[in-house]
Design a protein around this motif. Structure first.
Motif, PDB file in Angstrom:
ATOM      1  N   LEU A   1      -3.352  10.417  -8.034  1.00 21.34           N
ATOM      2  CA  LEU A   1      -2.760   9.175  -8.536  1.00 21.34           C
ATOM      3  C   LEU A   1      -3.363   8.743  -9.876  1.00 21.34           C
ATOM      4  O   LEU A   1      -2.871   7.830 -10.508  1.00 21.34           O
ATOM      5  CB  LEU A   1      -2.949   8.045  -7.513  1.00 21.34           C
TER       6      LEU A   1
ATOM      7  N   ALA B   1      -3.274   3.491   1.351  1.00 24.31           N
ATOM      8  CA  ALA B   1      -2.096   4.229   1.825  1.00 24.31           C
ATOM      9  C   ALA B   1      -2.416   4.951   3.127  1.00 24.31           C
ATOM     10  O   ALA B   1      -1.602   4.990   4.053  1.00 24.31           O
ATOM     11  CB  ALA B   1      -1.630   5.219   0.757  1.00 24.31           C
TER      12      ALA B   1
ATOM     13  N   ASN C   1       5.012   6.219  -5.579  1.00 28.90           N
ATOM     14  CA  ASN C   1       5.328   5.745  -4.226  1.00 28.90           C
ATOM     15  C   ASN C   1       5.535   6.881  -3.235  1.00 28.90           C
ATOM     16  O   ASN C   1       5.183   6.773  -2.064  1.00 28.90           O
ATOM     17  CB  ASN C   1       6.567   4.850  -4.267  1.00 28.90           C
TER      18      ASN C   1
ATOM     19  N   ALA D   1       0.810  -1.217   0.000  1.00 31.33           N
ATOM     20  CA  ALA D   1       0.000   0.000   0.000  1.00 31.33           C
ATOM     21  C   ALA D   1       0.843   1.266   0.000  1.00 31.33           C
ATOM     22  O   ALA D   1       0.453   2.275  -0.588  1.00 31.33           O
ATOM     23  CB  ALA D   1      -0.929   0.003   1.212  1.00 31.33           C
ATOM     24  N   SER D   2       2.000   1.240   0.653  1.00 33.83           N
ATOM     25  CA  SER D   2       2.799   2.466   0.783  1.00 33.83           C
ATOM     26  C   SER D   2       3.957   2.499  -0.189  1.00 33.83           C
ATOM     27  O   SER D   2       4.322   3.544  -0.708  1.00 33.83           O
ATOM     28  CB  SER D   2       3.359   2.593   2.200  1.00 33.83           C
TER      29      SER D   2
ATOM     30  N   THR E   1      -6.268   2.819  -3.814  1.00 37.27           N
ATOM     31  CA  THR E   1      -4.843   2.956  -3.500  1.00 37.27           C
ATOM     32  C   THR E   1      -4.640   4.035  -2.435  1.00 37.27           C
ATOM     33  O   THR E   1      -3.880   3.846  -1.481  1.00 37.27           O
ATOM     34  CB  THR E   1      -4.045   3.310  -4.764  1.00 37.27           C
ATOM     35  N   GLY E   2      -5.349   5.158  -2.601  1.00 33.83           N
ATOM     36  CA  GLY E   2      -5.246   6.241  -1.619  1.00 33.83           C
ATOM     37  C   GLY E   2      -5.788   5.832  -0.264  1.00 33.83           C
ATOM     38  O   GLY E   2      -5.201   6.129   0.784  1.00 33.83           O
TER      39      GLY E   2
ATOM     40  N   THR F   1       2.033   7.770  -2.148  1.00 30.12           N
ATOM     41  CA  THR F   1       1.388   6.836  -1.224  1.00 30.12           C
ATOM     42  C   THR F   1       2.064   6.881   0.154  1.00 30.12           C
ATOM     43  O   THR F   1       1.387   6.870   1.180  1.00 30.12           O
ATOM     44  CB  THR F   1       1.394   5.388  -1.766  1.00 30.12           C
TER      45      THR F   1
ATOM     46  N   GLY G   1      -6.027  10.011  -3.590  1.00 31.32           N
ATOM     47  CA  GLY G   1      -5.749   9.034  -4.635  1.00 31.32           C
ATOM     48  C   GLY G   1      -6.456   9.396  -5.938  1.00 31.32           C
ATOM     49  O   GLY G   1      -5.870   9.356  -7.018  1.00 31.32           O
TER      50      GLY G   1
END
Lengths: 181, 186
Positions: free
Chosen positions: A180, B121, A144, A133-134, B117-118, A147, A176
């Protein structure tokens, strides 16, 4: 059918190993369901755990979704029962006799001895989730960085304020969506 | 607990715990439990609540469901434990199931994937913060830090089974904190 039995076996054992709360079994659960049994991918595992942070109630109810991925609604129910029932049954009987141990110095020893173990397990849980996840080696460094930044921002905000944690999770989703995509 | 327990109906037990289960967003369920059980319903006093919480935290399983079992049992025996625990779990389970259906249907949509994804995280940040908040005392005390590191490395890095780790490490850790002040009678 055999899948259901496998699910029950795995989650019933995890139930009884969940010392210090559900998050302590996260690293073991990730290892068994992702790397050993291949029931879900590491990304799915992390996302399922995260969805649990958005639902009210005990946040580990989300583990039922691993059962759903494996065998639909029957799997979902099997995991829910297997993950909650054994620990509840144990608690029912042990709490009956617990009061008899009131004042025993060993009770305090158990609690203070288990505390660092639980913290070690929770850190291992952070690592098990964070390694997808990170920091995802399959992605670019700027992805990366973002995140990792979202996680760090959440940890800092929660340390400095008393905001509801679920809101920071939603904010992470918004970040996100905007950054992202 | 020796205080006279009030007679509570199973329906009431279920509904009080279901209300906690459905309103407690974002973890921190213990605070919601205290407000409902001690302040509002007065089923437990402060000491009774702390005693129940202590058992819940020591035994395996989630604190919230263990609390439901203990409080339900004290008020109405086995049926009470079942009513309270189902009340605690069911609302969240239904909602998480709904989220799960949406997740399975939508997760390949690229827009949904970046939101997830966010979210993931952020969840790591939340878990890390919770861990540091409850664990800072263990992290600054060298004799505890050793156990934190050993458990992290065994389970997190080398994937030694949790059962094996607990069987080996827990007795050592408890022995380190064994009662020393009292003299055993000869």
């Amino acid at each position: 059918m055999s899948k259901i039995v496998e699910l029950i076996n795995v989650f019933a054992l995890l139930s009884l190993l969940a010392v210090g709360g559900g998050t302590a079994v996260l690293p073991e659960m990730e290892h068994v369901t992702v790397e050993r049994r291949h029931w879900v991918t590491d990304t799915q595992f992390t996302e399922i755990y995260s969805l649990g942070q958005l639902a009210p109630g005990p946040n580990m109810t989300c583990v039922a979704l691993i059962g759903y991925e494996v065998s639909g609604l029957a799997g979902l129910l099997a995991v829910l029962v297997a993950f909650f029932f054994p620990a509840c049954l144990l608690c029912y009987f042990v709490s009956k006799v617990w009061d008899a141990a009131e004042g025993s110095p060993w009770r305090d020893a158990v609690q203070r001895g288990m505390a660092p173990i639980v913290i070690g397990l929770m850190l291992a849980g952070c690592y098990a989730l964070g390694k997808t996840a990170s920091y995802n080696p399959a992605k670019d460094w700027d992805f990366n960085l973002l995140t990792l930044g979202i996680g760090a921002a959440v940890a800092i905000i929660l340390t400095l304020t008393r905001i509801n944690p679920a809101l920071t999770i939603l904010a992470g989703g918004a970040a996100g969506f905007f950054f992202l995509g | 607990m020796s205080e006279a327990a009030p007679r509570v109906s199973l329906g009431k037990l279920f509904s009080v715990f279901a209300l906690i289960g459905v309103t407690s967003f974002g973890g921190g369920i213990v605070a919601y439990l205290r407000r409902a059980l001690v302040d509002k319903e007065k089923w437990l006093d402060e000491d009774g609540f702390m005693a129940a919480l202590e058992i819940s935290q020591t035994l395996p399983g989630l604190n919230s469901t263990n609390m439901s079992v203990i409080v339900g049992r004290r008020l109405r025996g086995a049926a009470g434990a079942l009513a309270a625990t189902l009340g605690m779990i069911l609302p969240g389970a239904v909602i998480v199931t709904g989220l799960g259906f949406a997740y399975v249907a939508l997760r390949h949509d690229p827009k949904v994937a970046v939101v997830l994804t966010g979210v993931a995280a952020a969840a790591v940040g939340l878990l890390l913060q919770v861990t540091l908040k409850i664990g800072w005392k263990q992290l600054i005390r060298p004799q505890d830090l050793i156990f934190v590191v050993v458990v992290f490395v065994l389970v997190g890095i080398f994937h030694v089974s949790l059962l094996v780790t607990l069987v080996v490490v827990a007795p050592l850790a408890i022995w380190m904190h064994r009662p020393r002040t009292e003299k055993e009678p000869a």
